[in-house]
Enzyme design. Structure first.
Site, PDB file in Angstrom:
ATOM      1  N   ARG A  25       0.823  -1.208   0.000  1.00 22.99           N
ATOM      2  CA  ARG A  25       0.000   0.000   0.000  1.00 22.99           C
ATOM      3  C   ARG A  25       0.863   1.266   0.000  1.00 22.99           C
ATOM      4  O   ARG A  25       0.478   2.290   0.590  1.00 22.99           O
ATOM      5  CB  ARG A  25      -0.988   0.032   1.160  1.00 22.99           C
ATOM      6  CG  ARG A  25      -2.116  -0.999   0.983  1.00 22.99           C
ATOM      7  CD  ARG A  25      -3.318  -0.621   1.757  1.00 22.99           C
ATOM      8  NE  ARG A  25      -4.240  -1.751   1.833  1.00 22.99           N
ATOM      9  CZ  ARG A  25      -5.537  -1.611   1.625  1.00 22.99           C
ATOM     10  NH1 ARG A  25      -6.050  -0.447   1.318  1.00 22.99           N
ATOM     11  NH2 ARG A  25      -6.320  -2.662   1.711  1.00 22.99           N
ATOM     12  N   ARG A  29      -3.680   6.525   0.794  1.00 27.12           N
ATOM     13  CA  ARG A  29      -4.263   7.673   1.486  1.00 27.12           C
ATOM     14  C   ARG A  29      -3.295   8.406   2.409  1.00 27.12           C
ATOM     15  O   ARG A  29      -3.527   9.543   2.779  1.00 27.12           O
ATOM     16  CB  ARG A  29      -5.507   7.231   2.278  1.00 27.12           C
ATOM     17  CG  ARG A  29      -6.692   6.825   1.400  1.00 27.12           C
ATOM     18  CD  ARG A  29      -7.623   5.895   2.128  1.00 27.12           C
ATOM     19  NE  ARG A  29      -6.946   4.613   2.374  1.00 27.12           N
ATOM     20  CZ  ARG A  29      -7.483   3.643   3.096  1.00 27.12           C
ATOM     21  NH1 ARG A  29      -8.682   3.788   3.633  1.00 27.12           N
ATOM     22  NH2 ARG A  29      -6.827   2.503   3.290  1.00 27.12           N
ATOM     23  N   ARG A  38      -7.044  11.042  -6.066  1.00 21.69           N
ATOM     24  CA  ARG A  38      -8.239  10.248  -5.770  1.00 21.69           C
ATOM     25  C   ARG A  38      -9.491  11.102  -5.920  1.00 21.69           C
ATOM     26  O   ARG A  38     -10.493  10.662  -6.468  1.00 21.69           O
ATOM     27  CB  ARG A  38      -8.100   9.685  -4.351  1.00 21.69           C
ATOM     28  CG  ARG A  38      -9.310   9.057  -3.769  1.00 21.69           C
ATOM     29  CD  ARG A  38      -9.534   7.638  -4.218  1.00 21.69           C
ATOM     30  NE  ARG A  38     -10.476   6.985  -3.328  1.00 21.69           N
ATOM     31  CZ  ARG A  38     -11.754   7.316  -3.245  1.00 21.69           C
ATOM     32  NH1 ARG A  38     -12.245   8.283  -4.010  1.00 21.69           N
ATOM     33  NH2 ARG A  38     -12.545   6.691  -2.414  1.00 21.69           N
ATOM     34  N   ASP A  75      -6.825  -3.138  -6.898  1.00 17.89           N
ATOM     35  CA  ASP A  75      -7.251  -3.732  -5.629  1.00 17.89           C
ATOM     36  C   ASP A  75      -7.561  -5.218  -5.826  1.00 17.89           C
ATOM     37  O   ASP A  75      -7.776  -5.665  -6.966  1.00 17.89           O
ATOM     38  CB  ASP A  75      -8.506  -3.005  -5.104  1.00 17.89           C
ATOM     39  CG  ASP A  75      -8.735  -3.371  -3.655  1.00 17.89           C
ATOM     40  OD1 ASP A  75      -8.045  -2.817  -2.785  1.00 17.89           O
ATOM     41  OD2 ASP A  75      -9.568  -4.266  -3.404  1.00 17.89           O
ATOM     42  N   TYR A 151     -14.699 -11.938   0.872  1.00 14.36           N
ATOM     43  CA  TYR A 151     -15.398 -10.678   0.563  1.00 14.36           C
ATOM     44  C   TYR A 151     -16.659 -10.943  -0.237  1.00 14.36           C
ATOM     45  O   TYR A 151     -17.701 -10.326  -0.027  1.00 14.36           O
ATOM     46  CB  TYR A 151     -14.463  -9.743  -0.213  1.00 14.36           C
ATOM     47  CG  TYR A 151     -13.386  -9.127   0.644  1.00 14.36           C
ATOM     48  CD1 TYR A 151     -12.106  -9.652   0.658  1.00 14.36           C
ATOM     49  CD2 TYR A 151     -13.663  -8.044   1.467  1.00 14.36           C
ATOM     50  CE1 TYR A 151     -11.114  -9.108   1.466  1.00 14.36           C
ATOM     51  CE2 TYR A 151     -12.677  -7.490   2.282  1.00 14.36           C
ATOM     52  CZ  TYR A 151     -11.408  -8.026   2.275  1.00 14.36           C
ATOM     53  OH  TYR A 151     -10.424  -7.491   3.078  1.00 14.36           O
TER      54      TYR A 151
HETATM   55  O1  LIG Z   1     -10.533   5.101   0.034  1.00 10.47           O
HETATM   56  C1  LIG Z   1      -9.654   4.896  -0.830  1.00 10.47           C
HETATM   57  O2  LIG Z   1      -8.985   5.755  -1.434  1.00 10.47           O
HETATM   58  C2  LIG Z   1      -9.359   3.451  -1.111  1.00 10.47           C
HETATM   59  C3  LIG Z   1      -8.607   2.728   0.009  1.00 10.47           C
HETATM   60  C4  LIG Z   1      -7.875   1.625  -0.711  1.00 10.47           C
HETATM   61  C5  LIG Z   1      -8.411   0.339  -1.015  1.00 10.47           C
HETATM   62  N1  LIG Z   1      -7.457  -0.380  -1.675  1.00 10.47           N
HETATM   63  C6  LIG Z   1      -6.362   0.422  -1.850  1.00 10.47           C
HETATM   64  C7  LIG Z   1      -6.598   1.685  -1.264  1.00 10.47           C
HETATM   65  C8  LIG Z   1      -5.612   2.840  -1.219  1.00 10.47           C
HETATM   66  C9  LIG Z   1      -5.106   2.954   0.222  1.00 10.47           C
HETATM   67  O3  LIG Z   1      -4.855   1.886   0.832  1.00 10.47           O
HETATM   68  O4  LIG Z   1      -5.060   4.069   0.736  1.00 10.47           O
HETATM   69  C10 LIG Z   1      -5.156   0.083  -2.656  1.00 10.47           C
HETATM   70  C11 LIG Z   1      -4.576  -1.262  -2.474  1.00 10.47           C
HETATM   71  N2  LIG Z   1      -5.252  -2.394  -2.147  1.00 10.47           N
HETATM   72  C12 LIG Z   1      -4.347  -3.424  -2.169  1.00 10.47           C
HETATM   73  C13 LIG Z   1      -3.108  -2.937  -2.567  1.00 10.47           C
HETATM   74  C14 LIG Z   1      -1.880  -3.785  -2.846  1.00 10.47           C
HETATM   75  C15 LIG Z   1      -0.907  -3.624  -1.713  1.00 10.47           C
HETATM   76  O5  LIG Z   1      -1.289  -3.973  -0.570  1.00 10.47           O
HETATM   77  O6  LIG Z   1       0.172  -3.048  -1.969  1.00 10.47           O
HETATM   78  C16 LIG Z   1      -3.229  -1.564  -2.710  1.00 10.47           C
HETATM   79  C17 LIG Z   1      -2.124  -0.542  -2.977  1.00 10.47           C
HETATM   80  C18 LIG Z   1      -1.543  -0.645  -4.335  1.00 10.47           C
HETATM   81  C19 LIG Z   1      -0.347   0.310  -4.456  1.00 10.47           C
HETATM   82  O7  LIG Z   1       0.349   0.630  -3.455  1.00 10.47           O
HETATM   83  O8  LIG Z   1      -0.097   0.687  -5.601  1.00 10.47           O
HETATM   84  C20 LIG Z   1      -4.652  -4.837  -1.887  1.00 10.47           C
HETATM   85  C21 LIG Z   1      -5.686  -5.100  -0.868  1.00 10.47           C
HETATM   86  N3  LIG Z   1      -6.981  -4.638  -0.901  1.00 10.47           N
HETATM   87  C22 LIG Z   1      -7.653  -5.173   0.175  1.00 10.47           C
HETATM   88  C23 LIG Z   1      -6.759  -5.990   0.894  1.00 10.47           C
HETATM   89  C24 LIG Z   1      -7.125  -6.733   2.145  1.00 10.47           C
HETATM   90  C25 LIG Z   1      -6.658  -5.892   3.353  1.00 10.47           C
HETATM   91  O9  LIG Z   1      -7.060  -4.714   3.429  1.00 10.47           O
HETATM   92  O10 LIG Z   1      -5.844  -6.368   4.092  1.00 10.47           O
HETATM   93  C26 LIG Z   1      -5.524  -5.943   0.242  1.00 10.47           C
HETATM   94  C27 LIG Z   1      -4.225  -6.720   0.511  1.00 10.47           C
HETATM   95  C28 LIG Z   1      -3.528  -6.402   1.785  1.00 10.47           C
HETATM   96  C29 LIG Z   1      -3.142  -4.931   1.998  1.00 10.47           C
HETATM   97  O11 LIG Z   1      -2.088  -4.508   1.455  1.00 10.47           O
HETATM   98  O12 LIG Z   1      -3.877  -4.254   2.743  1.00 10.47           O
HETATM   99  C30 LIG Z   1      -9.115  -4.977   0.467  1.00 10.47           C
HETATM  100  C31 LIG Z   1      -9.446  -3.542   0.656  1.00 10.47           C
HETATM  101  N4  LIG Z   1      -9.389  -2.640  -0.381  1.00 10.47           N
HETATM  102  C32 LIG Z   1      -9.785  -1.418   0.106  1.00 10.47           C
HETATM  103  C33 LIG Z   1     -10.099  -1.572   1.466  1.00 10.47           C
HETATM  104  C34 LIG Z   1     -10.681  -0.492   2.324  1.00 10.47           C
HETATM  105  C35 LIG Z   1      -9.505   0.178   3.014  1.00 10.47           C
HETATM  106  C36 LIG Z   1     -10.034   1.033   4.129  1.00 10.47           C
HETATM  107  O13 LIG Z   1     -11.114   1.656   3.944  1.00 10.47           O
HETATM  108  O14 LIG Z   1      -9.371   1.057   5.169  1.00 10.47           O
HETATM  109  C37 LIG Z   1      -9.816  -2.891   1.836  1.00 10.47           C
HETATM  110  C38 LIG Z   1      -9.719  -3.493   3.242  1.00 10.47           C
HETATM  111  C39 LIG Z   1     -10.984  -3.979   3.835  1.00 10.47           C
HETATM  112  O15 LIG Z   1     -11.889  -3.147   4.074  1.00 10.47           O
HETATM  113  O16 LIG Z   1     -11.021  -5.200   4.109  1.00 10.47           O
HETATM  114  C40 LIG Z   1      -9.784  -0.173  -0.717  1.00 10.47           C
END
Ligand SMILES: O=C(O)CCc1c2[nH]c(c1CC(=O)O)Cc1[nH]c(c(CC(=O)O)c1CCC(=O)O)Cc1[nH]c(c(CC(=O)O)c1CCC(=O)O)Cc1[nH]c(c(CCC(=O)O)c1CC(=O)O)C2
Length: 345
Positions: A25, A29, A38, A75, A151
């Site tokens: 990540r 954010r 975003r 994601d 999910y």
């Molecule tokens: O509101 C936003 O802008 C979107 C938030 C966001 C998401 N994916 C994201 C981002 C960018 C960021 O992390 O800031 C962006 C995101 N999701 C993911 C990645 C890959 C990585 O982890 O580098 C990335 C980043 C990619 C990068 O760095 O280029 C993969 C992902 N999505 C997800 C998971 C499961 C988990 O969270 O552990 C996971 C894998 C573990 C992890 O790294 O966290 C599922 C997911 N995607 C998302 C969320 C909501 C996050 C929250 O609200 O706290 C959630 C978590 C959930 O609610 O279970 C959306």
């Protein structure tokens, strides 16, 4: 072609000092420039399906910190979206999906539209392979079938995965059908990312630790083994990192049976055990607690040093034990960057 990029050389089994590093990540954010882009994109999924803006947010942390790898901004939940399940991300609530609870719900999913829906993601990969620095490797990724299934069945995040586990035990044929669909869709999705320019793959099984041993072997290890086997046979030379978060001592069976090239460790894995048991078998990645990046200061420095001193003498990629969280001060990531780059072994 022998790897020249430090991240790929480490995944090929080389010990490199200082170790290559990137952070899960790393785009997100915690960075003000991410929040600005975003807002420009509209919804989170709009951002994931906008190649120009997804390339931009992927590059933002590289400009600041010079990571050795860029991970595609997307994601793990785009695959259910591509299969036709309704997926949305509600502000401050995380992902919301129309839950799959029966065989009939499963009939509503369809793999035929997957690659059309994923076309912008492949375009992001292609754009990144031209835009990232010559020494930076490009990582493609997906969720693992079990984690994505949680999910899809729960309809969002969950604390106890009771709906997913109930379906797994009470309707085993329906659950197995969903898992087969995810193994096939994920395999195709990862191969297309590789064909678009991804040089390595990471498979995130974020909720692996929620399963008892029997089910862990059946629904975490076996799907990963099949995905690794498919990538190794259809795209030889592309390394795969597996991340069975919370696996505990089952990390060892995961590494030996899936034949991953790298294994990403959560922050609870003891460092000496990882160095003694896992590192001789495959490259290890991790595993700083992401909350240390929030705490900062001496605690952060000490945590970084513990990981470097324990794992930095073998094939190793420095990372966190889970993704960066939004309250992380960007200056603490700069502090981590300097400390990792100064490591002398
Ligand atoms: O509101 C936003 O802008 C979107 C938030 C966001 C998401 N994916 C994201 C981002 C960018 C960021 O992390 O800031 C962006 C995101 N999701 C993911 C990645 C890959 C990585 O982890 O580098 C990335 C980043 C990619 C990068 O760095 O280029 C993969 C992902 N999505 C997800 C998971 C499961 C988990 O969270 O552990 C996971 C894998 C573990 C992890 O790294 O966290 C599922 C997911 N995607 C998302 C969320 C909501 C996050 C929250 O609200 O706290 C959630 C978590 C959930 O609610 O279970 C959306």
């Amino acid at each position: 072609m022998t790897a020249t990029k430090p991240f790929l050389r480490a995944l090929a089994g080389e010990t490199i000092t200082p170790p290559p590093f990137w952070l899960m990540r790393q785009a997100g954010r915690y960075l003000p420039e991410y929040r600005a882009t975003r807002t420009q994109a509209g919804s989170f999924l709009d951002l994931c399906y906008n190649p120009e803006l997804a390339v931009e947010v992927t590059l933002q942390p590289l400009r600041r910190y010079g990571f050795d790898a860029a991970i595609l901004f997307s994601d793990i939940l785009v695959v259910p979206d591509g299969l036709g399940q309704g997926v949305a991300f509600k502000e401050g609530e995380g992902p919301v999906l129309t839950p799959i609870r029966s065989a009939r719900d499963l009939d509503g999913l369809d793999i035929s539209g997957l690659h059309d829906r994923m076309a912008p993601v492949y375009a992001t990969v292609a754009g990144l392979s031209k835009a990232i620095p010559a020494t930076t490797a490009l990582i493609g990724f997906s969720g693992a079938p079990w984690t994505v299934a949680t999910y899809m069945i729960e309809g969002g995040g969950s604390k106890d995965f009771s709906q997913a586990k109930k379906l797994m035990w009470a309707e085993p044929e329906t659950f197995a059908r969903l898992m087969e669909l995810l193994i096939e869709a994920t395999g195709q999705y990862l191969i297309r990312q590789i064909d678009a320019g991804a040089e390595a793959i990471q498979i995130f099984d974020t909720w692996a630790g929620a399963l008892p041993e029997t089910e862990f072997r059946k629904w975490v290890i076996e799907p990963a083994r099949r995905l690794v086997e498919r990538i190794h046979s259809e795209r030889p030379g592309i390394p795969v990192i597996g991340f069975p978060r919370g696996a505990g001592i089952l990390y060892e069976a995961y590494v030996t049976e899936t034949k991953v090239d790298g294994v990403s460790l959560d922050s609870s894995v003891p460092l000496d055990w990882a160095a003694r048991v896992l590192q001789p078998k495959c490259t290890v990645q991790g595993n700083l607690d992401p909350i240390l990046l929030v705490a900062g200061g001496d605690a952060l420095d000490a945590g970084i040093d513990r990981v470097l001193n324990a794992l930095g003498k073998g094939p190793f990629i420095f990372n966190l034990g889970h993704g960066i969280i939004p309250p992380t001060p960007p200056e603490n990531v700069a502090r981590l960057t300097q400390r990792v780059k100064a490591f002398k072994g």
